[in-house]
Design a protein around this motif. Sequence first.
Motif, short mmCIF file in Angstrom:
data_model
loop_
_atom_site.label_atom_id
_atom_site.label_comp_id
_atom_site.label_asym_id
_atom_site.label_seq_id
_atom_site.Cartn_x
_atom_site.Cartn_y
_atom_site.Cartn_z
N ALA A 53 56.44 47.78 60.22
CA ALA A 53 56.16 48.42 61.50
C ALA A 53 55.06 47.66 62.26
O ALA A 53 55.14 47.48 63.48
CB ALA A 53 55.76 49.87 61.30
N LEU A 54 54.05 47.19 61.53
CA LEU A 54 52.97 46.42 62.17
C LEU A 54 53.49 45.11 62.74
O LEU A 54 53.06 44.68 63.82
CB LEU A 54 51.85 46.16 61.16
CG LEU A 54 50.94 47.33 60.85
CD1 LEU A 54 50.07 47.03 59.62
CD2 LEU A 54 50.06 47.67 62.05
N LYS A 55 54.40 44.46 62.05
CA LYS A 55 54.97 43.20 62.54
C LYS A 55 55.77 43.43 63.83
O LYS A 55 55.69 42.64 64.77
CB LYS A 55 55.83 42.55 61.47
CG LYS A 55 55.00 41.96 60.34
CD LYS A 55 55.87 41.43 59.22
CE LYS A 55 55.01 40.96 58.07
NZ LYS A 55 55.80 40.55 56.91
N GLU A 76 52.07 57.06 67.67
CA GLU A 76 51.91 57.50 69.05
C GLU A 76 51.08 56.49 69.83
O GLU A 76 50.25 55.79 69.26
CB GLU A 76 51.30 58.90 69.14
CG GLU A 76 49.95 59.03 68.48
CD GLU A 76 49.47 60.46 68.44
OE1 GLU A 76 48.28 60.65 68.72
OE2 GLU A 76 50.26 61.36 68.14
N ALA A 77 51.30 56.43 71.13
CA ALA A 77 50.61 55.46 71.97
C ALA A 77 49.11 55.69 71.92
O ALA A 77 48.63 56.82 72.03
CB ALA A 77 51.10 55.56 73.41
N THR A 83 44.98 48.83 75.39
CA THR A 83 46.20 49.64 75.43
C THR A 83 47.40 48.72 75.25
O THR A 83 47.36 47.55 75.57
CB THR A 83 46.32 50.42 76.75
OG1 THR A 83 46.23 49.50 77.83
CG2 THR A 83 45.23 51.47 76.86
N ALA A 84 48.45 49.24 74.70
CA ALA A 84 49.59 48.42 74.32
C ALA A 84 50.88 49.03 74.82
O ALA A 84 50.94 50.21 75.16
CB ALA A 84 49.63 48.31 72.80
N GLN A 85 51.90 48.18 74.85
CA GLN A 85 53.24 48.70 75.10
C GLN A 85 53.59 49.56 73.89
O GLN A 85 53.27 49.21 72.77
CB GLN A 85 54.24 47.56 75.19
CG GLN A 85 54.06 46.64 76.36
CD GLN A 85 55.15 45.56 76.33
OE1 GLN A 85 56.23 45.77 75.80
NE2 GLN A 85 54.84 44.42 76.90
N PHE A 86 54.25 50.65 74.16
CA PHE A 86 54.63 51.51 73.05
C PHE A 86 56.13 51.73 73.09
O PHE A 86 56.68 52.20 74.08
CB PHE A 86 53.88 52.85 73.12
CG PHE A 86 54.02 53.67 71.88
CD1 PHE A 86 53.34 53.32 70.73
CD2 PHE A 86 54.84 54.78 71.85
CE1 PHE A 86 53.47 54.07 69.57
CE2 PHE A 86 54.98 55.53 70.70
CZ PHE A 86 54.29 55.17 69.56
N LYS A 87 56.77 51.35 72.01
CA LYS A 87 58.21 51.47 71.90
C LYS A 87 58.60 52.95 71.87
O LYS A 87 57.97 53.76 71.20
CB LYS A 87 58.66 50.77 70.61
CG LYS A 87 60.14 50.74 70.39
CD LYS A 87 60.45 49.92 69.17
CE LYS A 87 60.70 50.84 68.02
NZ LYS A 87 61.23 50.22 66.84
N GLY A 89 59.96 56.20 70.76
CA GLY A 89 60.19 56.67 69.40
C GLY A 89 59.17 56.17 68.41
O GLY A 89 59.14 56.61 67.27
N GLY A 90 58.32 55.25 68.83
CA GLY A 90 57.27 54.72 67.97
C GLY A 90 57.79 53.70 66.98
O GLY A 90 58.96 53.35 66.96
#
Length: 142
Positions: A53-55, A76-77, A83-87, A89-90
Amino acid sequence: NAKRNTGFSLVEILVVLVIMGLLISVVAPTVLNRADEARVQKARADFNAIETALKIYRLDNYVYPTTEQGLEALVEASTLDPTAQFKEGGYLEQLPFDPWGRPYLYLSPGENGAVDIYTLGADGLSGGEGQNADIGNWKSKE
């Protein structure tokens, strides 16, 4: 004469108890040792899932979450900088807990690699041996 044969004698019961005690003393350490090994294997499997998940997070954002953002940034974002893009569904549905029911600890940058994911073992204290030993993602690669 029929009353004398209706039960077990005290000697027979004691013999059975001694045999059961011997069997338990031989089998119990083996079974308990397997439980400790299973906990370590569960932690290593969790490390692999979290590292994956980190990759993916890093592919989307070019960096790993900071230590302050923690592993929660995979679920969660984060509102913390950067701040980052958040996919949608996480990256993980939920964060796993270590085999002793505590959250995994996270360092970014890590002391042993790009990121460190670890647990402090059964006692929850740094160091230790056996099931109290610290387990980290860097140890699963050794």
